[in-house]
Design a protein around this motif. Structure first.
Motif, PDB file in Angstrom:
ATOM      1  N   CYS A 148      19.566  -9.466 -27.245  1.00 36.91           N
ATOM      2  CA  CYS A 148      19.061  -8.298 -27.972  1.00 36.91           C
ATOM      3  C   CYS A 148      20.173  -7.514 -28.662  1.00 36.91           C
ATOM      4  CB  CYS A 148      18.284  -7.386 -27.022  1.00 36.91           C
ATOM      5  SG  CYS A 148      16.726  -8.085 -26.447  1.00 36.91           S
ATOM      6  N   CYS A 149      21.433  -7.794 -28.307  1.00 36.74           N
ATOM      7  CA  CYS A 149      22.564  -7.143 -28.977  1.00 36.74           C
ATOM      8  C   CYS A 149      23.031  -7.915 -30.213  1.00 36.74           C
ATOM      9  CB  CYS A 149      23.746  -7.007 -28.010  1.00 36.74           C
ATOM     10  SG  CYS A 149      23.598  -5.654 -26.830  1.00 36.74           S
ATOM     11  N   ILE A 150      22.590  -9.170 -30.333  1.00 40.18           N
ATOM     12  CA  ILE A 150      23.071 -10.025 -31.425  1.00 40.18           C
ATOM     13  C   ILE A 150      22.833  -9.423 -32.812  1.00 40.18           C
ATOM     14  CG2 ILE A 150      22.671 -12.241 -32.587  1.00 40.18           C
ATOM     15  CD1 ILE A 150      22.451 -13.531 -29.829  1.00 40.18           C
ATOM     16  N   PRO A 151      21.686  -8.795 -33.069  1.00 39.75           N
ATOM     17  CA  PRO A 151      21.520  -8.181 -34.407  1.00 39.75           C
ATOM     18  C   PRO A 151      22.443  -6.984 -34.663  1.00 39.75           C
ATOM     19  CG  PRO A 151      19.395  -8.555 -33.351  1.00 39.75           C
ATOM     20  CD  PRO A 151      20.440  -8.746 -32.301  1.00 39.75           C
ATOM     21  N   ILE A 152      23.285  -6.632 -33.705  1.00 39.16           N
ATOM     22  CA  ILE A 152      24.240  -5.522 -33.763  1.00 39.16           C
ATOM     23  C   ILE A 152      23.547  -4.166 -33.752  1.00 39.16           C
ATOM     24  CG2 ILE A 152      26.191  -4.473 -34.985  1.00 39.16           C
ATOM     25  CD1 ILE A 152      26.776  -7.232 -33.856  1.00 39.16           C
ATOM     26  N   ILE A 153      22.671  -3.935 -34.701  1.00 35.48           N
ATOM     27  CA  ILE A 153      22.029  -2.622 -34.834  1.00 35.48           C
ATOM     28  C   ILE A 153      21.139  -2.328 -33.633  1.00 35.48           C
ATOM     29  CG2 ILE A 153      19.949  -3.367 -36.085  1.00 35.48           C
ATOM     30  CD1 ILE A 153      20.326  -0.854 -37.837  1.00 35.48           C
ATOM     31  N   THR A 154      20.685  -3.342 -32.924  1.00 30.05           N
ATOM     32  CA  THR A 154      19.804  -3.139 -31.770  1.00 30.05           C
ATOM     33  C   THR A 154      20.573  -3.007 -30.455  1.00 30.05           C
ATOM     34  OG1 THR A 154      19.564  -5.534 -31.520  1.00 30.05           O
ATOM     35  CG2 THR A 154      17.909  -4.403 -32.850  1.00 30.05           C
ATOM     36  N   ALA A 155      21.889  -2.996 -30.518  1.00 30.39           N
ATOM     37  CA  ALA A 155      22.704  -2.950 -29.302  1.00 30.39           C
ATOM     38  C   ALA A 155      22.426  -1.703 -28.469  1.00 30.39           C
ATOM     39  CB  ALA A 155      24.186  -3.030 -29.651  1.00 30.39           C
ATOM     40  N   GLY A 156      22.248  -0.565 -29.122  1.00 28.18           N
ATOM     41  CA  GLY A 156      21.985   0.677 -28.397  1.00 28.18           C
ATOM     42  C   GLY A 156      20.701   0.620 -27.595  1.00 28.18           C
ATOM     43  N   ALA A 157      19.634   0.127 -28.218  1.00 24.57           N
ATOM     44  CA  ALA A 157      18.355   0.006 -27.522  1.00 24.57           C
ATOM     45  C   ALA A 157      18.449  -1.013 -26.396  1.00 24.57           C
ATOM     46  CB  ALA A 157      17.262  -0.400 -28.511  1.00 24.57           C
ATOM     47  N   SER A 158      19.218  -2.069 -26.620  1.00 23.37           N
ATOM     48  CA  SER A 158      19.401  -3.101 -25.600  1.00 23.37           C
ATOM     49  C   SER A 158      20.121  -2.546 -24.377  1.00 23.37           C
ATOM     50  CB  SER A 158      20.191  -4.275 -26.183  1.00 23.37           C
ATOM     51  OG  SER A 158      20.371  -5.293 -25.228  1.00 23.37           O
ATOM     52  N   LEU A 159      21.181  -1.787 -24.591  1.00 23.78           N
ATOM     53  CA  LEU A 159      21.926  -1.188 -23.481  1.00 23.78           C
ATOM     54  C   LEU A 159      21.101  -0.136 -22.761  1.00 23.78           C
ATOM     55  CD1 LEU A 159      25.421  -0.880 -25.186  1.00 23.78           C
ATOM     56  CD2 LEU A 159      24.766  -2.480 -23.372  1.00 23.78           C
ATOM     57  N   THR A 160      20.261   0.570 -23.504  1.00 25.39           N
ATOM     58  CA  THR A 160      19.380   1.559 -22.883  1.00 25.39           C
ATOM     59  C   THR A 160      18.368   0.880 -21.970  1.00 25.39           C
ATOM     60  OG1 THR A 160      19.602   2.998 -24.832  1.00 25.39           O
ATOM     61  CG2 THR A 160      17.789   3.467 -23.331  1.00 25.39           C
TER      62      THR A 160
ATOM     63  N   ILE B 285      26.366   6.138 -34.421  1.00 23.56           N
ATOM     64  CA  ILE B 285      27.389   7.187 -34.325  1.00 23.56           C
ATOM     65  C   ILE B 285      28.619   6.648 -33.594  1.00 23.56           C
ATOM     66  CG2 ILE B 285      27.962   9.418 -33.293  1.00 23.56           C
ATOM     67  CD1 ILE B 285      25.032  10.242 -33.757  1.00 23.56           C
ATOM     68  N   ILE B 286      28.385   5.963 -32.466  1.00 19.11           N
ATOM     69  CA  ILE B 286      29.488   5.389 -31.697  1.00 19.11           C
ATOM     70  C   ILE B 286      30.211   4.329 -32.512  1.00 19.11           C
ATOM     71  CG2 ILE B 286      30.043   3.971 -29.671  1.00 19.11           C
ATOM     72  CD1 ILE B 286      27.778   5.389 -28.197  1.00 19.11           C
ATOM     73  N   LEU B 287      29.460   3.489 -33.201  1.00 16.35           N
ATOM     74  CA  LEU B 287      30.051   2.424 -34.008  1.00 16.35           C
ATOM     75  C   LEU B 287      30.917   2.999 -35.125  1.00 16.35           C
ATOM     76  CD1 LEU B 287      29.990  -0.668 -34.052  1.00 16.35           C
ATOM     77  CD2 LEU B 287      28.110  -0.536 -35.698  1.00 16.35           C
ATOM     78  N   ALA B 288      30.422   4.062 -35.769  1.00 19.38           N
ATOM     79  CA  ALA B 288      31.196   4.715 -36.821  1.00 19.38           C
ATOM     80  C   ALA B 288      32.489   5.300 -36.261  1.00 19.38           C
ATOM     81  CB  ALA B 288      30.354   5.816 -37.482  1.00 19.38           C
ATOM     82  N   PHE B 289      32.393   5.910 -35.089  1.00 14.19           N
ATOM     83  CA  PHE B 289      33.585   6.476 -34.458  1.00 14.19           C
ATOM     84  C   PHE B 289      34.591   5.381 -34.128  1.00 14.19           C
ATOM     85  CE2 PHE B 289      36.200   7.810 -30.928  1.00 14.19           C
ATOM     86  CZ  PHE B 289      36.567   9.094 -31.285  1.00 14.19           C
ATOM     87  N   ILE B 290      34.113   4.236 -33.624  1.00 12.08           N
ATOM     88  CA  ILE B 290      35.004   3.124 -33.286  1.00 12.08           C
ATOM     89  C   ILE B 290      35.744   2.637 -34.526  1.00 12.08           C
ATOM     90  CG2 ILE B 290      35.074   0.710 -32.534  1.00 12.08           C
ATOM     91  CD1 ILE B 290      32.746   1.369 -30.643  1.00 12.08           C
ATOM     92  N   ILE B 291      35.018   2.501 -35.620  1.00 16.57           N
ATOM     93  CA  ILE B 291      35.625   2.027 -36.873  1.00 16.57           C
ATOM     94  C   ILE B 291      36.694   3.014 -37.352  1.00 16.57           C
ATOM     95  CG2 ILE B 291      35.195   1.547 -39.318  1.00 16.57           C
ATOM     96  CD1 ILE B 291      32.415   0.500 -38.445  1.00 16.57           C
ATOM     97  N   ILE B 292      36.358   4.310 -37.318  1.00 15.12           N
ATOM     98  CA  ILE B 292      37.309   5.340 -37.744  1.00 15.12           C
ATOM     99  C   ILE B 292      38.516   5.369 -36.819  1.00 15.12           C
ATOM    100  CG2 ILE B 292      37.646   7.830 -38.029  1.00 15.12           C
ATOM    101  CD1 ILE B 292      34.676   8.002 -38.831  1.00 15.12           C
ATOM    102  N   PHE B 293      38.273   5.246 -35.523  1.00  5.99           N
ATOM    103  CA  PHE B 293      39.351   5.277 -34.531  1.00  5.99           C
ATOM    104  C   PHE B 293      40.313   4.106 -34.735  1.00  5.99           C
ATOM    105  CE2 PHE B 293      41.153   4.333 -30.336  1.00  5.99           C
ATOM    106  CZ  PHE B 293      41.664   5.570 -29.984  1.00  5.99           C
ATOM    107  N   ILE B 294      39.766   2.916 -34.908  1.00 10.07           N
ATOM    108  CA  ILE B 294      40.610   1.741 -35.144  1.00 10.07           C
ATOM    109  C   ILE B 294      41.389   1.893 -36.446  1.00 10.07           C
ATOM    110  CG2 ILE B 294      40.593  -0.743 -35.642  1.00 10.07           C
ATOM    111  CD1 ILE B 294      38.208  -0.985 -33.748  1.00 10.07           C
ATOM    112  N   GLY B 295      40.719   2.441 -37.469  1.00 15.30           N
ATOM    113  CA  GLY B 295      41.394   2.684 -38.739  1.00 15.30           C
ATOM    114  C   GLY B 295      42.556   3.651 -38.594  1.00 15.30           C
ATOM    115  N   ASP B 296      42.355   4.717 -37.834  1.00 13.64           N
ATOM    116  CA  ASP B 296      43.427   5.693 -37.602  1.00 13.64           C
ATOM    117  C   ASP B 296      44.603   5.071 -36.853  1.00 13.64           C
ATOM    118  OD1 ASP B 296      42.043   7.664 -38.889  1.00 13.64           O
ATOM    119  OD2 ASP B 296      41.180   8.544 -37.082  1.00 13.64           O
TER     120      ASP B 296
END
Length: 222
Positions: free
Chosen positions: A31-43, A81-92
């Protein structure tokens, strides 16, 4: 000998838990494979695991998808939101490491502290969403609050989640076991840890709403 294979025996209970964790791990990965559904899968994963930690589990797959569907919208927003933060964090981090200019040490420390707080939120936010009804922003705030409230447990949870990565790094041959239990097993032990924290907010809902805004979900996303 016959008692060993009795459904209520410790051996059979252990094997049942292992089988449930294996099913949950594979289900979560799929259920995490589509990426966007990872949050619902972990929930959905944490919804079931908290019940298992409290010996309240019923139908594993049915309960997983019940939470998956019920929390899909909020879980997806939080995950993005978490994914965006991860991308920004790695970029920084990359900018700090490869830029021609030297950045102040205080800025690097601030980034590390910010990353640590986000990590603390990330390991609590989906369990909180699976158990309590609230808006997106209040769910994030409550996840941070709970992670600080139970800081020793939070550190132990971080170690649990990092363990499969460490094992795979030093023992790649363990990859099949990690595929079967690498997400669900650490999350199961984490559920045993945060279950007690959650219980502090469950009995008196009205008081909790007034003090910490844990409950009272509505359609508004702050």
């Amino acid at each position: 000998m016959g008692r060993i294979f009795d459904m209520d025996s410790p051996v059979m209970r252990f094997l049942t838990v292992m089988a449930d964790l294996m099913i949950l791990n594979i289900l979560t990965i799929i259920c995490c494979i589509p990426i966007i559904t990872a949050g619902a899968s972990l929930t959905g994963l944490h919804y079931v695991l908290l019940k298992m930690a409290r010996n309240e589990e019923g139908y594993i797959v049915k309960s997983f998808f019940k939470s998956f569907k019920q929390n899909f919208r909020q879980a997806t927003i939080i995950w993005l939101i978490i994914l965006a933060f991860i991308i920004i964090f790695i970029g920084d981090i990359m900018i700090f490491n490869y830029a021609a200019i030297e950045f102040p040490k205080a800025l690097r420390i601030f980034l590390i502290v910010l990353g640590l707080f986000m990590l603390m939120v990330a390991i609590y936010v989906f369990p909180v969403l699976s158990r309590f009804d609230n808006t997106v922003m209040n769910t994030i705030k409550n996840a941070l609050f709970m992670s600080i409230l139970s800081f020793p447990k939070t550190l132990l949870m971080l170690i649990l989640y990092a363990l499969p990565v460490v094992i795979f790094y030093f023992t790649p041959i363990a990859a099949p076991l990690i595929f079967l239990f690498g997400i669900s097993a650490p999350s199961y032990f984490a559920a045993m840890l945060y279950s007690g924290t959650f219980k502090k907010f469950e009995p008196e809902e009205e008081e909790i709403i007034d003090r910490f805004e844990i409950n009272g979900k509505n359609d508004e996303v702050n």
